[in-house]
Design an enzyme around this catalytic site. Structure first.
Site, mmCIF file in Angstrom:
data_model
loop_
_atom_site.group_PDB
_atom_site.id
_atom_site.type_symbol
_atom_site.label_atom_id
_atom_site.label_comp_id
_atom_site.label_asym_id
_atom_site.label_seq_id
_atom_site.Cartn_x
_atom_site.Cartn_y
_atom_site.Cartn_z
ATOM 1 N N HIS A 1 -2.457 -0.864 16.075
ATOM 2 C CA HIS A 1 -1.146 -0.598 15.453
ATOM 3 C C HIS A 1 -0.346 -0.653 16.365
ATOM 4 O O HIS A 1 0.846 0.006 15.907
ATOM 5 C CB HIS A 1 -1.255 1.159 15.037
ATOM 6 C CG HIS A 1 -2.744 1.488 14.060
ATOM 7 N ND1 HIS A 1 -4.183 1.274 14.021
ATOM 8 C CD2 HIS A 1 -2.555 1.533 12.496
ATOM 9 C CE1 HIS A 1 -4.497 1.322 13.578
ATOM 10 N NE2 HIS A 1 -4.031 1.430 11.735
ATOM 11 N N GLU B 1 -5.244 -6.867 1.765
ATOM 12 C CA GLU B 1 -4.044 -7.736 2.629
ATOM 13 C C GLU B 1 -4.471 -9.257 1.727
ATOM 14 O O GLU B 1 -2.799 -9.245 1.048
ATOM 15 C CB GLU B 1 -3.420 -7.019 3.885
ATOM 16 C CG GLU B 1 -2.762 -6.078 4.619
ATOM 17 C CD GLU B 1 -4.041 -4.675 4.620
ATOM 18 O OE1 GLU B 1 -3.714 -3.789 4.817
ATOM 19 O OE2 GLU B 1 -4.900 -5.340 4.180
ATOM 20 N N ASP C 1 -0.459 -4.927 12.954
ATOM 21 C CA ASP C 1 -1.462 -6.341 12.961
ATOM 22 C C ASP C 1 -2.167 -5.936 12.337
ATOM 23 O O ASP C 1 -4.147 -7.057 12.494
ATOM 24 C CB ASP C 1 -2.182 -4.560 13.821
ATOM 25 C CG ASP C 1 -1.380 -3.814 15.015
ATOM 26 O OD1 ASP C 1 -2.060 -4.184 16.194
ATOM 27 O OD2 ASP C 1 0.072 -3.243 14.641
ATOM 28 N N PHE C 2 -1.920 -6.178 10.854
ATOM 29 C CA PHE C 2 -2.738 -6.047 10.410
ATOM 30 C C PHE C 2 -2.945 -7.557 9.339
ATOM 31 O O PHE C 2 -3.478 -7.930 8.360
ATOM 32 C CB PHE C 2 -3.011 -5.017 8.625
ATOM 33 C CG PHE C 2 -2.993 -3.761 8.846
ATOM 34 C CD1 PHE C 2 -3.449 -3.527 10.383
ATOM 35 C CD2 PHE C 2 -1.845 -2.863 8.180
ATOM 36 C CE1 PHE C 2 -3.610 -2.075 10.087
ATOM 37 C CE2 PHE C 2 -1.992 -1.266 8.482
ATOM 38 C CZ PHE C 2 -3.207 -0.910 9.633
ATOM 39 N N PHE D 1 1.374 -1.763 9.514
ATOM 40 C CA PHE D 1 1.300 -2.323 10.456
ATOM 41 C C PHE D 1 0.941 -3.926 10.766
ATOM 42 O O PHE D 1 0.124 -4.084 10.324
ATOM 43 C CB PHE D 1 0.558 -1.885 11.695
ATOM 44 C CG PHE D 1 0.722 -0.254 11.560
ATOM 45 C CD1 PHE D 1 1.481 0.280 12.432
ATOM 46 C CD2 PHE D 1 0.039 0.749 10.438
ATOM 47 C CE1 PHE D 1 1.494 1.669 12.765
ATOM 48 C CE2 PHE D 1 0.736 2.120 10.520
ATOM 49 C CZ PHE D 1 0.893 2.736 11.398
ATOM 50 N N GLU E 1 0.711 -1.482 -0.035
ATOM 51 C CA GLU E 1 0.429 -0.209 -0.162
ATOM 52 C C GLU E 1 0.971 1.517 -0.130
ATOM 53 O O GLU E 1 1.930 1.456 0.836
ATOM 54 C CB GLU E 1 -1.213 0.239 1.213
ATOM 55 C CG GLU E 1 -1.732 -1.456 0.994
ATOM 56 C CD GLU E 1 -2.259 -1.278 2.567
ATOM 57 O OE1 GLU E 1 -2.530 -0.563 3.572
ATOM 58 O OE2 GLU E 1 -3.465 -2.465 2.495
#
Length: 336
Positions: free
Chosen positions: A135, A66, A91-92, A89, A29
């Site tokens: 995040h 993702e 977390d994704f 991040f 991204e």
């Protein structure tokens, strides 16, 4: 040697590897940059911001999906390319974990060694920047738990360059966890091609009284703790594993065999953490004589509140106090 920050060391490694091998491609991204979103164009804080000007055919932006672009990277890796994807991040990872769990990490095994997946997944980790619970995680155990997946946690600019280059050249999937608090830390970085071997720990401070193993972004905190202990007459050996899977257990066990005690510092939740794994490995080796402690974050989502976030993170005082307790001493001097 050139002095540069962690972010630019990552960019240097990417550029050199893409120039060396045209099969190395980079996408994620806003990887190219230019959107101007929050001033963070060019990947994470601009790590890939200049690559499009030099190698426009090897880098492109992906949609905010993702699962799609990590899945595409797995397929590309299995059919001849060497993708480096940035999920920003860590977390994704929940959005694309199936692609790592059931595809990338298992393809070599399921093909009887006939197929390989030379894929690199980069991700920001850790708290300290007031990014809130979604995040700020580390989540290293989610990756280290998967057979077939290598996991790296560089904690200096030199290691960021050397380990990322090693990951790109590896024929198996590698996750590179990049502590966001280190992105603008500066340090000496070797010029030209530079490789740090995967699976080799770095003993960054020698000592005979106790062993401190510090993972990822905890490295500098552990060194500060060793300095506190030194003022109390305690010589702590500090080890940075650098690679979380495969873990260099030989270096860690050899150190604890000499010192007899262990403190593991890990900015992950305590349950099923790398700190737990390292402590178990050392205990099973039968080299502990004094004791072991884990210094981790609490088992709670990272708070957005600055004072609460700070209270969750391991400190040099926490580490030094645990080490002193193992040795039957009391830490007298206050933290600097």
């Amino acid at each position: 040697m050139t002095v540069m920050n962690y972010r630019d060391a990552l960019g240097d490694a990417l550029l050199r590897e893409m120039q060396r091998d045209p099969r190395v491609v980079c996408f994620g991204e806003d990887t190219i940059g230019g959107t101007g979103c929050a001033g963070e164009s060019g990947g994470a804080w601009g790590a890939t911001r200049d690559l499009n000007e030099v190698l426009p055919r090897q880098i492109w932006d992906a949609p905010i999906t993702e699962s799609a672009f990590v899945g595409a990277a797995v397929g590309a890796a299995a059919t001849g390319l060497r993708p480096v994807v940035d999920i920003l991040f860590v977390d994704f990872v929940g959005v694309c974990y199936d692609q790592l769990l059931n595809q990338a990490s298992k393809l070599r095994f399921m093909s009887g060694g006939k197929a390989s997946v030379p894929l690199v997944v980069r991700a920001l980790t850790g708290a300290g920047m007031r990014r809130g619970a979604q995040h700020s995680a580390v989540l290293a155990p989610l990756f280290a738990h998967l057979p077939g997946l290598k996991v790296l946690a560089p904690a200096t600019p030199a290691d960021a360059k050397g380990l990322l280059a090693a990951a790109i050249r590896d024929d198996d999937p590698v996750v590179v966890l990049e502590p966001k608090m280190l992105y603008f830390q500066r340090g000496e970085v070797p010029d030209g091609d530079y490789i740090v071997p995967i699976g080799v720990a770095d003993t960054i401070r020698p000592g005979d009284d106790i062993t401190i193993v510090a993972l990822g972004g905890c490295r500098s905190t552990a060194v500060a703790a060793a300095e506190l202990l030194s003022a109390e007459g305690i010589a702590a050996e500090v080890i940075d594993p650098r690679t979380l899977a495969p873990l260099d257990t030989e270096t860690i066990i050899a150190s604890v065999r000499r010192t007899g005690g262990l403190v593991v510092v890990d900015e992950s939740y305590p349950v099923c953490s790398l700190a737990s794994e390292i402590t178990a490995v050392v205990a099973e080796a039968g080299v502990l004589r004094t004791g072991a402690r884990r210094i981790t974050t609490p088992a709670v989502p990272t708070p957005f509140s600055p004072p609460l976030e700070d209270a969750c993170l391991p400190t040099a005082r926490d580490i030094a106090a645990a080490a002193a307790e193992i040795l039957g001493k009391q830490l007298l001097r206050p933290a600097a």
